[in-house]
Motif scaffolding. Structure first.
Motif, PDB file in Angstrom:
ATOM      1  N   GLU A  57       3.346  15.039   2.533  1.00 12.37           N
ATOM      2  CA  GLU A  57       3.507  13.942   1.570  1.00 12.37           C
ATOM      3  C   GLU A  57       2.324  12.978   1.532  1.00 12.37           C
ATOM      4  O   GLU A  57       2.270  12.118   0.669  1.00 12.37           O
ATOM      5  CB  GLU A  57       4.781  13.154   1.881  1.00 12.37           C
ATOM      6  CG  GLU A  57       6.037  13.935   1.561  1.00 12.37           C
ATOM      7  CD  GLU A  57       7.289  13.069   1.633  1.00 12.37           C
ATOM      8  OE1 GLU A  57       7.177  11.827   1.466  1.00 12.37           O
ATOM      9  OE2 GLU A  57       8.367  13.625   1.880  1.00 12.37           O
ATOM     10  N   GLY A  58       1.412  13.071   2.513  1.00  8.60           N
ATOM     11  CA  GLY A  58       0.236  12.206   2.428  1.00  8.60           C
ATOM     12  C   GLY A  58      -0.104  11.383   3.654  1.00  8.60           C
ATOM     13  O   GLY A  58      -0.991  10.526   3.578  1.00  8.60           O
ATOM     14  N   GLY A 103       9.935   4.724   6.955  1.00  6.16           N
ATOM     15  CA  GLY A 103       8.813   3.837   7.276  1.00  6.16           C
ATOM     16  C   GLY A 103       7.535   4.324   6.612  1.00  6.16           C
ATOM     17  O   GLY A 103       6.742   3.531   6.100  1.00  6.16           O
ATOM     18  N   LEU A 104       7.343   5.628   6.621  1.00  6.48           N
ATOM     19  CA  LEU A 104       6.149   6.212   6.000  1.00  6.48           C
ATOM     20  C   LEU A 104       6.123   5.894   4.505  1.00  6.48           C
ATOM     21  O   LEU A 104       5.095   5.476   3.963  1.00  6.48           O
ATOM     22  CB  LEU A 104       6.134   7.723   6.226  1.00  6.48           C
ATOM     23  CG  LEU A 104       4.928   8.458   5.652  1.00  6.48           C
ATOM     24  CD1 LEU A 104       3.652   8.124   6.433  1.00  6.48           C
ATOM     25  CD2 LEU A 104       5.147   9.978   5.650  1.00  6.48           C
ATOM     26  N   VAL A 147      -0.915   7.428  10.498  1.00  7.72           N
ATOM     27  CA  VAL A 147      -0.669   8.483  11.482  1.00  7.72           C
ATOM     28  C   VAL A 147       0.842   8.697  11.594  1.00  7.72           C
ATOM     29  O   VAL A 147       1.578   7.749  11.883  1.00  7.72           O
ATOM     30  CB  VAL A 147      -1.187   8.079  12.882  1.00  7.72           C
ATOM     31  CG1 VAL A 147      -1.046   9.248  13.863  1.00  7.72           C
ATOM     32  CG2 VAL A 147      -2.616   7.588  12.817  1.00  7.72           C
ATOM     33  N   ALA A 148       1.298   9.918  11.373  1.00  2.49           N
ATOM     34  CA  ALA A 148       2.726  10.234  11.552  1.00  2.49           C
ATOM     35  C   ALA A 148       3.014  10.257  13.047  1.00  2.49           C
ATOM     36  O   ALA A 148       2.587  11.169  13.760  1.00  2.49           O
ATOM     37  CB  ALA A 148       3.029  11.585  10.920  1.00  2.49           C
ATOM     38  N   PHE A 149       3.721   9.237  13.527  1.00  4.53           N
ATOM     39  CA  PHE A 149       3.847   8.993  14.965  1.00  4.53           C
ATOM     40  C   PHE A 149       5.272   9.275  15.466  1.00  4.53           C
ATOM     41  O   PHE A 149       6.223   8.586  15.080  1.00  4.53           O
ATOM     42  CB  PHE A 149       3.459   7.531  15.253  1.00  4.53           C
ATOM     43  CG  PHE A 149       3.721   7.080  16.658  1.00  4.53           C
ATOM     44  CD1 PHE A 149       3.276   7.825  17.742  1.00  4.53           C
ATOM     45  CD2 PHE A 149       4.396   5.896  16.908  1.00  4.53           C
ATOM     46  CE1 PHE A 149       3.525   7.402  19.038  1.00  4.53           C
ATOM     47  CE2 PHE A 149       4.648   5.464  18.200  1.00  4.53           C
ATOM     48  CZ  PHE A 149       4.207   6.215  19.270  1.00  4.53           C
ATOM     49  N   PRO A 150       5.423  10.263  16.356  1.00  5.31           N
ATOM     50  CA  PRO A 150       6.754  10.615  16.872  1.00  5.31           C
ATOM     51  C   PRO A 150       7.205   9.674  17.984  1.00  5.31           C
ATOM     52  O   PRO A 150       7.158  10.045  19.158  1.00  5.31           O
ATOM     53  CB  PRO A 150       6.542  12.040  17.388  1.00  5.31           C
ATOM     54  CG  PRO A 150       5.110  12.069  17.832  1.00  5.31           C
ATOM     55  CD  PRO A 150       4.366  11.143  16.900  1.00  5.31           C
ATOM     56  N   ASP A 163       5.839  17.580   9.777  1.00  2.00           N
ATOM     57  CA  ASP A 163       5.278  18.526   8.811  1.00  2.00           C
ATOM     58  C   ASP A 163       5.391  17.942   7.394  1.00  2.00           C
ATOM     59  O   ASP A 163       4.423  17.907   6.621  1.00  2.00           O
ATOM     60  CB  ASP A 163       6.072  19.842   8.924  1.00  2.00           C
ATOM     61  CG  ASP A 163       5.382  21.003   8.220  1.00  2.00           C
ATOM     62  OD1 ASP A 163       4.306  20.794   7.641  1.00  2.00           O
ATOM     63  OD2 ASP A 163       5.943  22.120   8.250  1.00  2.00           O
ATOM     64  N   ALA A 164       6.593  17.435   7.082  1.00  2.16           N
ATOM     65  CA  ALA A 164       6.828  16.845   5.752  1.00  2.16           C
ATOM     66  C   ALA A 164       5.956  15.614   5.546  1.00  2.16           C
ATOM     67  O   ALA A 164       5.410  15.389   4.450  1.00  2.16           O
ATOM     68  CB  ALA A 164       8.302  16.480   5.598  1.00  2.16           C
TER      69      ALA A 164
END
Ligand SMILES: [Zn+2]
Length: 420
Positions: A194-195, A151-152, A171-174, A189-190
């Protein structure tokens, strides 16, 4: 299209290049009628409106007549989920789910069945946002053990494709938790490497059952990558407020004031005055912002938060997705919804509602040079209203949308001889 509209279209088309643009006869939030010159992506000047000269004071500029319509800086959606939306896909009936975990399973199934890619759906929604005068957004994007970073990666493409029309923060959303979801800490983390712009979180107590465990990872990654933080917190009552104070404490300890937000924070609308005062004071002192979308229950008390110096900003959250069939992406409508839920009535109240979708949200997103002064970025929207309170209450049509000094949204017959 009439001849007049065609001429207007041609004139506006020429402003899609780097030609300077003059917005003639717009009303500023303070009521002044002005002409605004845009050059090189910035507001070059703001002068008192000169009625009926028929000519631009700035010879080379493309003039756009706006008949006294309201000018605002571009609207800001401080919280949405571009990857989740079903915009651009056929209507999906809402499915019941008993818990957040069950909902995430349902969501995965639905998103597979819908047959339209993340990038296509996100693009459809982003186009809608631009047409409604939104110039900057913060979108969360699911990072979980099944979808991993797919998705990112899709939203990186969309972020690039919209660079000249819409600023997109990711926002990297868990969505499936961190401590209880194998491998997610490494994926987050990755994602940041990656941005992704920020690290997210999700109910450290309610979802992961380990407040320190989740917050250690979230704040640790933010510290290591120098990124901001935006945590979804639905946990209620004192379980929620304890986590808010823990977030405030960690924010202070890492010197992250102004770079941490908590989305929803329903707990603030469910506690007594003493607990509220204590928690709001901690958030205000630490510089932790609160995002609300104006929920029908457990709305954070906006006035009390403001008194304690807590910055509040607004977002759509879910827009027609597996979580919620509603949502139009219209941030003026969002201000209306928040105003209704918070019983905002006076003109000053409505101006405050407007700040949640403009200045406050821009401040939280760290958008520099935002506003209506010479030198500010020319990210603007012209609205068919005579004042800010009217724009919030009526969420009327957008007449013109400008990004980086170029026209990117609604035009035909722009001023529509007094807003058509
Ligand atoms: Zn959300």
């Amino acid at each position: 299209m009439t001849d007049k509209e065609l001429r207007m279209r041609q004139s506006v088309d020429s402003s899609r290049t780097s030609t300077p643009v003059e917005l003639v006869n717009v009303t500023l939030p303070d009521g002044r009628r002005v002409d605004v010159l845009l050059r090189d992506g910035r507001i070059a000047s703001i002068d008192e409106h000169r009625p009926d000269t028929g000519k631009s004071a700035h010879g080379e500029a493309t003039s756009i007549q706006l008949d006294g319509a309201l000018l605002l800086p571009a609207l800001v959606d401080g919280h949405c989920h571009l990857d989740k939306t079903f915009f651009g896909a056929p209507w999906q009936p809402h499915r019941a789910a008993g818990s957040i975990r069950q909902r995430t399973v349902e969501e995965r199934a639905l998103r597979n069945e819908v047959g339209v890619s993340v990038a296509q759906r996100a693009t459809a929604l982003a186009n809608r946002m631009v047409s409604l005068g939104t110039g900057h957004i913060r979108s969360h994007v699911d990072i979980d053990p099944v979808g991993k970073l797919d998705g990112l990666h899709a939203l990186f493409e969309v972020r690039d494709a919209f660079r000249d029309r819409l600023g997109i923060q990711l926002v990297a959303f868990p969505q499936s938790g961190i401590v209880t979801a194998k491998g997610v800490a490494d994926l987050l983390d990755a994602a940041l490497s990656e941005g992704a712009d920020l690290i997210g979180g999700l109910d450290p107590a309610g979802f992961d059952g380990d407040v320190d465990g989740q917050l250690d990872i979230v704040f640790g990654l933010a510290d290591r990558h120098g990124s901001g933080i935006d945590i979804h917190l639905h946990d209620g009552g004192e379980v929620g407020t304890q986590q808010l104070r823990a977030i405030a404490e960690r924010t202070k300890a890492l010197g992250l004031s102004g770079r941490v937000a908590v989305s929803h924070a329903y707990a603030l609308g469910q506690i007594d005055e003493h607990e509220l005062a204590r928690t709001a004071a901690a958030l205000g002192a630490a510089g932790v912002a609160i995002m609300t979308n104006g929920p029908s229950r457990s709305m954070p008390p906006l006035r009390a938060l403001r008194e304690h110096g807590v910055r509040v900003f607004a977002g759509s959250d879910n827009i027609r997705d597996a979580w919620w069939p509603y949502g139009t992406a219209d941030m003026l409508e969002r201000a209306t919804i928040i105003g209704l839920q918070a019983e905002l009535m006076s003109d000053d109240d409505l101006k405050y509602a407007s700040s949640l979708i403009t200045d406050s949200a821009a401040e939280v997103l760290g958008i520099t040079d935002y506003g209506l002064h010479p030198g500010c970025r020319a990210d603007l929207v012209v609205i068919a209203a005579g004042s800010v309170p009217e724009a919030v209450a009526a969420h009327p049509e957008r007449l013109l949308v400008v990004h980086d000094g170029r026209v990117v949204g609604p035009v035909p017959g722009v001023g529509r001889a007094r807003w058509g």
